[in-house]
Design an enzyme around this catalytic site. Structure first.
Site, PDB file in Angstrom:
ATOM      1  N   LYS A   1      13.075 -47.454 -13.901  1.00 20.93           N
ATOM      2  CA  LYS A   1      13.110 -47.729 -15.408  1.00 20.93           C
ATOM      3  C   LYS A   1      13.269 -49.455 -15.357  1.00 20.93           C
ATOM      4  CE  LYS A   1      15.854 -48.408 -19.121  1.00 20.93           C
ATOM      5  NZ  LYS A   1      17.412 -48.196 -19.715  1.00 20.93           N
TER       6      LYS A   1
ATOM      7  N   ALA B   1      18.425 -46.140 -25.786  1.00 20.12           N
ATOM      8  CA  ALA B   1      19.102 -47.177 -26.067  1.00 20.12           C
ATOM      9  C   ALA B   1      19.655 -47.047 -27.583  1.00 20.12           C
ATOM     10  CB  ALA B   1      19.014 -48.506 -25.700  1.00 20.12           C
ATOM     11  N   GLY B   2      20.803 -47.422 -27.635  1.00 20.85           N
ATOM     12  CA  GLY B   2      21.258 -47.632 -29.112  1.00 20.85           C
ATOM     13  C   GLY B   2      21.660 -46.032 -30.005  1.00 20.85           C
TER      14      GLY B   2
ATOM     15  N   ASN C   1      23.749 -43.800 -22.765  1.00 23.32           N
ATOM     16  CA  ASN C   1      24.953 -44.029 -21.968  1.00 23.32           C
ATOM     17  C   ASN C   1      26.160 -44.216 -22.520  1.00 23.32           C
ATOM     18  OD1 ASN C   1      25.103 -45.872 -18.859  1.00 23.32           O
ATOM     19  ND2 ASN C   1      26.530 -44.737 -19.749  1.00 23.32           N
ATOM     20  N   THR C   2      26.281 -45.217 -23.305  1.00 21.28           N
ATOM     21  CA  THR C   2      27.355 -45.833 -23.940  1.00 21.28           C
ATOM     22  C   THR C   2      28.022 -44.758 -24.965  1.00 21.28           C
ATOM     23  OG1 THR C   2      26.456 -48.002 -23.974  1.00 21.28           O
ATOM     24  CG2 THR C   2      28.436 -47.584 -25.117  1.00 21.28           C
TER      25      THR C   2
END
Ligand SMILES: CC(=O)[C@@H](O)[C@H](O)COP(=O)(O)O
Length: 254
Positions: A93, A181-182, A203-204
Protein backbone atom coordinates in the site's frame (compact mmCIF):
# COMPACT_ATOMS: atom_id res chain seq x y z
CA UNK A 1 -15.73 -10.99 -2.92
CA UNK A 2 -13.11 -8.49 -4.09
CA UNK A 3 -10.22 -9.68 -6.23
CA UNK A 4 -6.94 -7.76 -6.05
CA UNK A 5 -4.08 -8.78 -8.33
CA UNK A 6 -5.64 -12.22 -8.99
CA UNK A 7 -6.20 -12.87 -5.26
CA UNK A 8 -9.73 -13.10 -3.92
CA UNK A 9 -10.09 -11.85 -0.37
CA UNK A 10 -12.62 -13.22 2.10
CA UNK A 11 -14.23 -9.91 3.08
CA UNK A 12 -14.40 -6.32 1.77
CA UNK A 13 -13.13 -5.13 5.17
CA UNK A 14 -9.43 -4.28 5.16
CA UNK A 15 -8.35 -3.42 8.66
CA UNK A 16 -5.33 -1.54 9.98
CA UNK A 17 -3.32 -2.83 12.92
CA UNK A 18 -2.27 0.41 14.66
CA UNK A 19 -3.65 2.23 17.72
CA UNK A 20 -5.37 -0.72 19.47
CA UNK A 21 -5.29 -0.67 23.26
CA UNK A 22 -3.69 -4.15 23.32
CA UNK A 23 -2.72 -7.04 21.02
CA UNK A 24 -5.62 -9.11 22.38
CA UNK A 25 -8.13 -6.42 21.47
CA UNK A 26 -6.62 -6.22 17.99
CA UNK A 27 -6.95 -9.99 17.53
CA UNK A 28 -10.59 -9.92 18.77
CA UNK A 29 -11.47 -7.14 16.33
CA UNK A 30 -10.05 -9.11 13.42
CA UNK A 31 -11.74 -12.37 14.42
CA UNK A 32 -15.14 -10.88 15.15
CA UNK A 33 -15.25 -8.89 11.92
CA UNK A 34 -13.79 -11.56 9.65
CA UNK A 35 -11.60 -8.85 8.06
CA UNK A 36 -10.14 -9.96 4.73
CA UNK A 37 -6.78 -8.17 4.82
CA UNK A 38 -4.52 -6.82 7.57
CA UNK A 39 -2.54 -3.70 6.77
CA UNK A 40 0.72 -3.33 8.62
CA UNK A 41 3.35 -0.66 8.77
CA UNK A 42 6.99 -1.59 8.60
CA UNK A 43 7.70 0.97 11.30
CA UNK A 44 5.12 -0.66 13.58
CA UNK A 45 6.64 -4.05 12.92
CA UNK A 46 10.12 -2.75 13.69
CA UNK A 47 8.85 -1.27 16.95
CA UNK A 48 6.69 -4.22 17.96
CA UNK A 49 9.16 -6.94 17.10
CA UNK A 50 8.54 -10.65 16.60
CA UNK A 51 5.43 -10.91 18.81
CA UNK A 52 3.51 -8.53 16.63
CA UNK A 53 4.41 -10.45 13.48
CA UNK A 54 3.41 -13.72 15.15
CA UNK A 55 0.02 -12.21 16.03
CA UNK A 56 -0.53 -11.10 12.43
CA UNK A 57 0.51 -14.50 11.10
CA UNK A 58 -2.02 -16.20 13.38
CA UNK A 59 -4.84 -14.14 11.82
CA UNK A 60 -4.17 -16.19 8.68
CA UNK A 61 -5.27 -13.51 6.21
CA UNK A 62 -3.32 -11.67 3.50
CA UNK A 63 -1.05 -8.91 4.76
CA UNK A 64 -0.81 -5.55 3.02
CA UNK A 65 2.30 -3.69 4.20
CA UNK A 66 2.17 0.07 3.83
CA UNK A 67 4.60 2.94 3.46
CA UNK A 68 2.78 5.02 6.08
CA UNK A 69 4.68 8.11 7.15
CA UNK A 70 6.78 8.36 3.96
CA UNK A 71 7.02 11.88 2.55
CA UNK A 72 9.30 11.31 -0.45
CA UNK A 73 9.56 8.91 -3.36
CA UNK A 74 12.93 7.65 -2.16
CA UNK A 75 11.67 6.97 1.35
CA UNK A 76 8.56 5.16 0.05
CA UNK A 77 10.51 3.02 -2.42
CA UNK A 78 13.10 2.05 0.19
CA UNK A 79 10.36 1.23 2.73
CA UNK A 80 8.53 -0.89 0.15
CA UNK A 81 11.68 -2.92 -0.51
CA UNK A 82 12.22 -3.51 3.19
CA UNK A 83 8.54 -4.47 3.62
CA UNK A 84 8.78 -6.99 0.79
CA UNK A 85 11.57 -8.76 2.63
CA UNK A 86 10.05 -8.56 6.10
CA UNK A 87 6.50 -9.57 5.16
CA UNK A 88 7.35 -11.80 2.20
CA UNK A 89 4.75 -10.26 -0.14
CA UNK A 90 4.93 -8.13 -3.27
CA UNK A 91 1.75 -6.27 -2.25
CA UNK A 92 2.40 -2.73 -1.06
CA UNK A 93 0.00 0.00 0.00
CA UNK A 94 1.77 3.06 -1.29
CA UNK A 95 1.50 6.23 0.74
CA UNK A 96 3.55 9.26 -0.31
CA UNK A 97 2.35 12.02 1.96
CA UNK A 98 2.38 15.53 0.50
CA UNK A 99 1.23 17.63 3.43
CA UNK A 100 2.21 17.12 7.05
CA UNK A 101 -1.05 18.44 8.52
CA UNK A 102 -3.69 16.95 6.23
CA UNK A 103 -1.64 13.83 5.34
CA UNK A 104 -2.93 14.41 1.81
CA UNK A 105 -1.17 12.26 -0.82
CA UNK A 106 1.50 13.92 -2.99
CA UNK A 107 0.09 13.15 -6.47
CA UNK A 108 3.38 13.68 -8.32
CA UNK A 109 5.48 11.61 -5.93
CA UNK A 110 2.79 8.95 -5.82
CA UNK A 111 2.80 8.40 -9.59
CA UNK A 112 6.60 8.35 -9.72
CA UNK A 113 6.91 5.86 -6.85
CA UNK A 114 4.09 3.70 -8.29
CA UNK A 115 5.94 3.46 -11.62
CA UNK A 116 9.27 2.57 -9.99
CA UNK A 117 7.69 -0.09 -7.76
CA UNK A 118 5.47 -1.59 -10.49
CA UNK A 119 8.48 -1.94 -12.78
CA UNK A 120 10.23 -3.69 -9.93
CA UNK A 121 7.50 -6.33 -9.62
CA UNK A 122 5.46 -4.84 -6.77
CA UNK A 123 1.66 -5.02 -6.84
CA UNK A 124 0.88 -1.46 -5.84
CA UNK A 125 -2.21 -0.25 -3.91
CA UNK A 126 -1.87 3.56 -4.12
CA UNK A 127 -3.48 5.74 -1.45
CA UNK A 128 -4.77 8.57 -3.62
CA UNK A 129 -7.42 11.27 -3.85
CA UNK A 130 -10.66 10.97 -5.86
CA UNK A 131 -9.03 12.83 -8.79
CA UNK A 132 -9.82 10.98 -12.03
CA UNK A 133 -6.82 12.34 -13.97
CA UNK A 134 -4.46 11.20 -11.24
CA UNK A 135 -6.20 7.82 -11.22
CA UNK A 136 -5.53 7.43 -14.94
CA UNK A 137 -1.83 8.23 -14.41
CA UNK A 138 -1.61 5.65 -11.62
CA UNK A 139 -3.14 3.00 -13.87
CA UNK A 140 -0.65 3.96 -16.62
CA UNK A 141 2.13 3.57 -14.06
CA UNK A 142 1.13 -0.07 -13.54
CA UNK A 143 -1.36 0.01 -10.65
CA UNK A 144 -4.30 -2.40 -11.01
CA UNK A 145 -6.07 -1.28 -7.83
CA UNK A 146 -6.87 2.24 -6.60
CA UNK A 147 -7.42 3.42 -3.04
CA UNK A 148 -9.13 6.84 -3.09
CA UNK A 149 -9.51 8.54 0.27
CA UNK A 150 -12.84 9.03 2.01
CA UNK A 151 -11.45 11.84 4.19
CA UNK A 152 -8.04 12.63 5.70
CA UNK A 153 -6.53 9.79 7.74
CA UNK A 154 -7.75 9.61 11.30
CA UNK A 155 -10.56 12.17 10.98
CA UNK A 156 -13.54 9.79 10.97
CA UNK A 157 -15.53 12.31 8.93
CA UNK A 158 -16.90 9.89 6.35
CA UNK A 159 -17.05 10.70 2.65
CA UNK A 160 -15.99 14.32 2.05
CA UNK A 161 -16.75 14.23 -1.66
CA UNK A 162 -19.34 11.58 -2.57
CA UNK A 163 -19.84 13.19 -5.98
CA UNK A 164 -16.12 12.89 -6.77
CA UNK A 165 -16.02 9.28 -5.62
CA UNK A 166 -19.10 8.40 -7.68
CA UNK A 167 -17.52 10.03 -10.72
CA UNK A 168 -14.28 8.11 -10.22
CA UNK A 169 -16.18 4.83 -9.84
CA UNK A 170 -18.06 5.50 -13.08
CA UNK A 171 -14.89 6.54 -14.93
CA UNK A 172 -13.08 3.26 -14.28
CA UNK A 173 -15.80 0.63 -13.81
CA UNK A 174 -13.46 -2.34 -14.23
CA UNK A 175 -10.77 -1.24 -11.78
CA UNK A 176 -10.99 -2.66 -8.24
CA UNK A 177 -11.26 0.28 -5.85
CA UNK A 178 -10.98 0.51 -2.08
CA UNK A 179 -12.08 3.61 -0.21
CA UNK A 180 -9.32 4.20 2.31
CA UNK A 181 -9.15 6.41 5.36
CA UNK A 182 -11.38 8.88 7.15
CA UNK A 183 -14.32 6.57 7.78
CA UNK A 184 -15.79 6.93 11.26
CA UNK A 185 -19.01 4.93 11.32
CA UNK A 186 -20.39 1.75 9.76
CA UNK A 187 -22.92 3.87 7.83
CA UNK A 188 -19.97 5.45 5.96
CA UNK A 189 -18.83 1.99 4.89
CA UNK A 190 -22.35 1.06 3.77
CA UNK A 191 -22.42 4.23 1.66
CA UNK A 192 -19.14 3.23 0.01
CA UNK A 193 -20.49 -0.17 -0.96
CA UNK A 194 -23.82 1.29 -2.13
CA UNK A 195 -21.76 3.32 -4.62
CA UNK A 196 -20.28 0.16 -6.10
CA UNK A 197 -16.81 0.22 -4.55
CA UNK A 198 -15.14 -3.10 -3.82
CA UNK A 199 -13.91 -2.66 -0.26
CA UNK A 200 -12.91 -0.23 2.48
CA UNK A 201 -9.71 0.17 4.44
CA UNK A 202 -9.96 1.62 7.90
CA UNK A 203 -8.14 1.67 11.17
CA UNK A 204 -8.83 4.53 13.59
CA UNK A 205 -12.63 4.12 13.76
CA UNK A 206 -12.24 0.55 15.02
CA UNK A 207 -9.03 0.80 17.04
CA UNK A 208 -10.14 3.91 18.94
CA UNK A 209 -13.72 2.84 19.60
CA UNK A 210 -14.71 2.05 23.19
CA UNK A 211 -15.30 -1.55 22.10
CA UNK A 212 -13.14 -2.17 19.01
CA UNK A 213 -14.36 -5.74 18.38
CA UNK A 214 -18.03 -4.65 18.42
CA UNK A 215 -17.26 -1.72 16.12
CA UNK A 216 -15.34 -3.99 13.74
CA UNK A 217 -18.33 -6.31 13.55
CA UNK A 218 -20.59 -3.30 12.97
CA UNK A 219 -18.46 -2.32 9.98
CA UNK A 220 -18.55 -5.87 8.61
CA UNK A 221 -22.37 -5.93 8.81
CA UNK A 222 -22.65 -2.51 7.18
CA UNK A 223 -20.40 -3.57 4.32
CA UNK A 224 -22.63 -6.55 3.70
CA UNK A 225 -25.76 -4.37 3.78
CA UNK A 226 -24.23 -1.87 1.36
CA UNK A 227 -23.14 -4.56 -1.07
CA UNK A 228 -26.58 -6.22 -0.98
CA UNK A 229 -28.19 -2.86 -1.70
CA UNK A 230 -25.84 -2.13 -4.61
CA UNK A 231 -26.46 -5.55 -6.17
CA UNK A 232 -30.22 -5.12 -5.68
CA UNK A 233 -30.26 -2.17 -8.14
CA UNK A 234 -31.61 0.62 -5.91
CA UNK A 235 -34.31 3.05 -7.00
CA UNK A 236 -33.36 6.49 -8.34
CA UNK A 237 -34.12 9.34 -5.91
CA UNK A 238 -36.77 11.73 -7.26
CA UNK A 239 -37.79 15.27 -6.40
CA UNK A 240 -41.57 14.91 -6.40
CA UNK A 241 -43.58 12.92 -3.90
CA UNK A 242 -45.30 9.90 -5.35
CA UNK A 243 -47.81 7.93 -3.25
CA UNK A 244 -46.66 4.40 -2.54
CA UNK A 245 -50.24 3.31 -1.67
CA UNK A 246 -52.62 2.93 -4.65
CA UNK A 247 -55.40 5.51 -4.81
CA UNK A 248 -57.97 2.94 -5.96
CA UNK A 249 -60.59 2.22 -3.29
CA UNK A 250 -60.01 5.52 -1.50
CA UNK A 251 -63.21 6.79 0.25
CA UNK A 252 -64.87 9.63 -1.66
CA UNK A 253 -66.16 12.29 0.74
CA UNK A 254 -68.86 14.60 -0.67
C1 LIG B 1 -3.93 1.65 8.37
C2 LIG B 1 -3.70 2.54 7.27
O1 LIG B 1 -3.24 2.17 6.24
C3 LIG B 1 -4.11 3.96 7.42
O2 LIG B 1 -3.11 4.78 6.94
C4 LIG B 1 -5.39 4.10 6.71
O3 LIG B 1 -5.30 5.07 5.77
C5 LIG B 1 -6.56 4.17 7.61
O4 LIG B 1 -7.07 5.45 7.87
P1 LIG B 1 -8.08 5.66 9.09
O5 LIG B 1 -7.28 5.44 10.32
O6 LIG B 1 -8.60 7.05 8.94
O7 LIG B 1 -9.16 4.64 8.96
Amino acid sequence: MPVFYETEIASPLMLGTALYPSPDVLADAFRRSGAGVATVSLRRESAGGGDFWELIRELDIPVLPNTAGCHSVREAVTTAHMAREVFDTDWIKLEVIGHADTLQPDPFGLVEAARILSEDGFRVFPYTTEDGVLAGKLLDAGCEVLMPWGAPIGTGRGLMNPYGLRTLRAQFPEVPMVVDAGLGLPSHAAQVMEMGFDAVLLNTAVAQAGDPAAMAEGFALALRAGKLAYDADPMEPRDMAQPSTPLMGLAVLE
